[in-house]
Design a protein around this motif. Structure first.
Motif, PDB file in Angstrom:
ATOM      1  N   VAL A 183      42.549  38.005  31.400  1.00  0.00           N
ATOM      2  CA  VAL A 183      41.362  37.836  32.251  1.00  0.00           C
ATOM      3  C   VAL A 183      40.225  37.366  31.367  1.00  0.00           C
ATOM      4  O   VAL A 183      40.174  37.679  30.185  1.00  0.00           O
ATOM      5  N   PRO A 205      30.648  39.042  34.679  1.00  0.00           N
ATOM      6  CA  PRO A 205      31.608  39.979  35.254  1.00  0.00           C
ATOM      7  C   PRO A 205      31.858  39.775  36.734  1.00  0.00           C
ATOM      8  O   PRO A 205      32.979  39.861  37.180  1.00  0.00           O
ATOM      9  N   ASP A 206      30.819  39.474  37.479  1.00  0.00           N
ATOM     10  CA  ASP A 206      31.002  39.365  38.920  1.00  0.00           C
ATOM     11  C   ASP A 206      31.803  38.155  39.329  1.00  0.00           C
ATOM     12  O   ASP A 206      32.249  38.047  40.458  1.00  0.00           O
ATOM     13  N   ILE A 228      34.602  37.331  38.057  1.00  0.00           N
ATOM     14  CA  ILE A 228      36.032  37.582  37.900  1.00  0.00           C
ATOM     15  C   ILE A 228      36.649  37.819  39.265  1.00  0.00           C
ATOM     16  O   ILE A 228      36.269  38.723  39.988  1.00  0.00           O
ATOM     17  N   GLY A 229      37.578  36.964  39.625  1.00  0.00           N
ATOM     18  CA  GLY A 229      38.279  37.154  40.884  1.00  0.00           C
ATOM     19  C   GLY A 229      37.464  36.747  42.090  1.00  0.00           C
ATOM     20  O   GLY A 229      37.927  36.822  43.205  1.00  0.00           O
ATOM     21  N   PRO A 268      34.300  30.709  45.118  1.00  0.00           N
ATOM     22  CA  PRO A 268      33.255  29.793  44.673  1.00  0.00           C
ATOM     23  C   PRO A 268      31.880  30.329  44.998  1.00  0.00           C
ATOM     24  O   PRO A 268      31.694  31.020  46.002  1.00  0.00           O
ATOM     25  N   ARG A 269      30.931  30.073  44.127  1.00  0.00           N
ATOM     26  CA  ARG A 269      29.582  30.564  44.353  1.00  0.00           C
ATOM     27  C   ARG A 269      28.825  29.626  45.265  1.00  0.00           C
ATOM     28  O   ARG A 269      29.062  28.429  45.255  1.00  0.00           O
ATOM     29  N   PRO A 270      27.926  30.163  46.061  1.00  0.00           N
ATOM     30  CA  PRO A 270      27.137  29.289  46.932  1.00  0.00           C
ATOM     31  C   PRO A 270      26.196  28.429  46.101  1.00  0.00           C
ATOM     32  O   PRO A 270      25.831  28.799  45.001  1.00  0.00           O
ATOM     33  N   PRO A 275      25.896  34.728  52.620  1.00  0.00           N
ATOM     34  CA  PRO A 275      26.274  33.559  51.809  1.00  0.00           C
ATOM     35  C   PRO A 275      25.860  33.659  50.345  1.00  0.00           C
ATOM     36  O   PRO A 275      26.422  32.978  49.494  1.00  0.00           O
ATOM     37  N   TRP A 276      24.914  34.522  50.031  1.00  0.00           N
ATOM     38  CA  TRP A 276      24.508  34.731  48.640  1.00  0.00           C
ATOM     39  C   TRP A 276      25.612  35.443  47.854  1.00  0.00           C
ATOM     40  O   TRP A 276      25.619  35.441  46.632  1.00  0.00           O
ATOM     41  N   PHE A 277      26.566  36.027  48.573  1.00  0.00           N
ATOM     42  CA  PHE A 277      27.672  36.739  47.925  1.00  0.00           C
ATOM     43  C   PHE A 277      28.954  35.906  47.968  1.00  0.00           C
ATOM     44  O   PHE A 277      29.622  35.707  46.962  1.00  0.00           O
ATOM     45  N   GLU A 278      29.318  35.461  49.149  1.00  0.00           N
ATOM     46  CA  GLU A 278      30.485  34.590  49.351  1.00  0.00           C
ATOM     47  C   GLU A 278      30.136  33.580  50.438  1.00  0.00           C
ATOM     48  O   GLU A 278      29.602  33.981  51.474  1.00  0.00           O
ATOM     49  N   PRO A 279      30.446  32.308  50.230  1.00  0.00           N
ATOM     50  CA  PRO A 279      30.074  31.304  51.246  1.00  0.00           C
ATOM     51  C   PRO A 279      30.893  31.414  52.534  1.00  0.00           C
ATOM     52  O   PRO A 279      30.385  31.141  53.616  1.00  0.00           O
ATOM     53  N   TYR A 283      33.042  47.355  43.992  1.00  0.00           N
ATOM     54  CA  TYR A 283      32.575  47.261  42.610  1.00  0.00           C
ATOM     55  C   TYR A 283      33.164  48.394  41.777  1.00  0.00           C
ATOM     56  O   TYR A 283      33.161  49.548  42.214  1.00  0.00           O
ATOM     57  N   VAL A 337      40.098  44.279  37.989  1.00  0.00           N
ATOM     58  CA  VAL A 337      40.254  42.819  38.084  1.00  0.00           C
ATOM     59  C   VAL A 337      41.665  42.419  38.517  1.00  0.00           C
ATOM     60  O   VAL A 337      41.861  41.412  39.185  1.00  0.00           O
ATOM     61  N   LYS A 338      42.647  43.254  38.164  1.00  0.00           N
ATOM     62  CA  LYS A 338      44.039  42.947  38.527  1.00  0.00           C
ATOM     63  C   LYS A 338      44.213  42.873  40.039  1.00  0.00           C
ATOM     64  O   LYS A 338      45.179  42.313  40.537  1.00  0.00           O
ATOM     65  N   TYR A 339      43.293  43.478  40.778  1.00  0.00           N
ATOM     66  CA  TYR A 339      43.411  43.522  42.234  1.00  0.00           C
ATOM     67  C   TYR A 339      42.483  42.520  42.919  1.00  0.00           C
ATOM     68  O   TYR A 339      42.352  42.516  44.128  1.00  0.00           O
ATOM     69  N   ALA A 340      41.825  41.687  42.131  1.00  0.00           N
ATOM     70  CA  ALA A 340      40.796  40.804  42.701  1.00  0.00           C
ATOM     71  C   ALA A 340      41.393  39.629  43.475  1.00  0.00           C
ATOM     72  O   ALA A 340      40.807  39.159  44.439  1.00  0.00           O
ATOM     73  N   SER A 386      41.014  39.004  48.332  1.00  0.00           N
ATOM     74  CA  SER A 386      39.907  38.210  48.876  1.00  0.00           C
ATOM     75  C   SER A 386      40.357  37.423  50.111  1.00  0.00           C
ATOM     76  O   SER A 386      39.530  37.059  50.947  1.00  0.00           O
ATOM     77  N   ARG A 396      35.176  43.427  42.418  1.00  0.00           N
ATOM     78  CA  ARG A 396      34.297  42.915  41.365  1.00  0.00           C
ATOM     79  C   ARG A 396      34.175  43.927  40.237  1.00  0.00           C
ATOM     80  O   ARG A 396      33.947  45.113  40.484  1.00  0.00           O
ATOM     81  N   HIS A 397      34.303  43.426  39.014  1.00  0.00           N
ATOM     82  CA  HIS A 397      34.079  44.273  37.835  1.00  0.00           C
ATOM     83  C   HIS A 397      32.618  44.121  37.432  1.00  0.00           C
ATOM     84  O   HIS A 397      32.159  43.035  37.097  1.00  0.00           O
TER      85      HIS A 397
END
Lengths: 152, 219
Positions: free
Chosen positions: A137, A143-144, A146-147, A150-152, B178-182, B195, B202-205, B209, B216-217
């Motif tokens: 990884v 950190p955020d 990871i996984g 795509p970012r807005p 949208p500030w977090f995920e589009p 979190y 992370v292995k489960y990320a 989704s 999120r780590h």
């Protein structure tokens, strides 16, 4: 170098160290039991792969080493003070509503003066590099991300 | 092949063992709340950095914020919340507020929700105004669960249950946050974030989704 451990040796030392403490008999604590249980659970996620088991176990050990103290709490409050109306906050209270009386707890009063983290920046970077490369990884990224998608 | 210094590993082990007892004691609750607060600060920072977003709060006290210390109803007379405005869209950010679930809605009961009809959100962003009753899953725009301790698989399973109660699985839709995920594959399109301070999360990320659960780590 003699002092440098490969993944299999890291795993062996973690298990030896925690196991040795576990066998200390009356000194064995609930917290230590939980730490060992968490290490074993992380290892179980990677059957037949000692390298990943080492990284997963080390990640647990590292997570246990992190406690939020007053210094970090101040940094958190600094971020929250940017919100309009919160410029002067110095604490956070948690309230449980009661039928007769509410009970409030100050978070500041429960946190330690010192972080009590014996790992310095160099240690942390070395550990993150070991975990990142062994678990495949990218800990170098924010950190955020990871996984995440795509970012807005 | 990457190696690790024995001295560094021993320091990490000594610190972990020293902290293990503290984590098992009452300070565990404080660590959980402190981490939740850290994630809250991170989230408001993300929103605040977006053009058009404006965050404000009118705390009961000028010196401290007051949040619910246990799963609760929104109670604006006793607990603080953060107002989030983006153009004509208004939301409220609450701590530890419970919402009424999808299954409660599907059951069609006119009775007041009981414990199985309610779930707590460590951090919940709701469409405003939230009012004084439990908000429904349809009012949730974003939800976060915060885990300060070590990662356990059961945390993913727990979050998947929460995800189920927050909406239906569907095709990717424009996100309510949208500030977090589009885009989020649920209806309502409210992302659920899990979190964790433990990198093992992370292995489960990856695949989660695709169900609208984002691991999120965050240290």
């Amino acid at each position: 170098m003699e002092d440098e451990l490969e993944a299999e040796e890291v795993l062996e030392l973690i298990l030896d160290y925690l196991g040795a403490h576990k066998l200390a008999g009356p000194d064995r604590t609930e917290g230590h039991e939980q730490l060992l249980d968490s290490v074993n659970a992380a290892i179980a996620d990677h059957p037949d792969d000692a390298r990943k088991q080492a990284a997963a176990a080390l990640a647990v050990v590292t997570a246990y080493g992190m406690l939020i103290g007053l210094e970090e709490f101040e940094q958190i409050l600094l971020q929250l003070r940017r919100i309009e109306g919160l410029a002067s906050i110095r604490d956070v209270h948690y309230v449980e509503l009661g039928s007769r009386r509410d009970r409030a707890v100050s978070l500041r009063s429960l946190l330690s003066e010192t972080q009590d983290n014996s790992l310095d920046e160099e240690d942390r970077i070395a550990i993150e590099r070991f975990i990142g490369s062994t678990l495949d990884v990218d800990i170098g990224a924010p950190p955020d991300d990871i996984g995440g998608g795509p970012r807005p | 092949m990457t190696t690790l210094s024995k001295a560094t590993l021993l320091k990490a082990l000594q610190t972990a063992v020293k902290h293990a007892d503290k984590k098992a004691s009452s300070s565990s609750w404080a660590q959980g709340k402190a981490y939740e607060l850290k994630v809250l600060a991170h989230i408001v920072g993300q929103m605040d950095s977006q053009p058009g977003y404006h965050l404000s709060c009118a705390p009961k006290s000028t010196t401290h914020l007051t949040f619910g210390g246990a799963p609760c109803k929104p109670n604006s007379s006793k607990h603080d919340f953060i107002t989030v405005k983006n153009g004509s869209e208004h939301h409220e950010l609450w701590i530890s507020v419970q919402f009424t679930t999808l299954s409660y809605s599907m059951g069609g009961s006119a009775a007041a929700p009981v414990c199985s009809d309610l779930h707590e959100l460590d951090i919940g962003l709701f469409k405003a105004p939230v009012g004084s009753n439990y908000p429904s899953y349809e009012q949730v725009a974003f939800a976060a669960s915060c885990k300060a301790g070590t990662w356990h698989k059961v945390q993913a399973r727990e979050a998947l249950g929460l995800r189920r109660e927050l909406g239906f699985l569907t095709l990717d839709t424009f996100s309510l946050a949208p500030w977090f995920e589009p885009e989020v594959p649920t209806d309502p399109a409210s992302p659920l974030a899990l979190y964790s301070r433990d990198i093992n999360a992370v292995k489960y990320a990856g695949s989660l989704s695709s169900l609208g659960l984002y691991v999120r780590h965050h240290v």
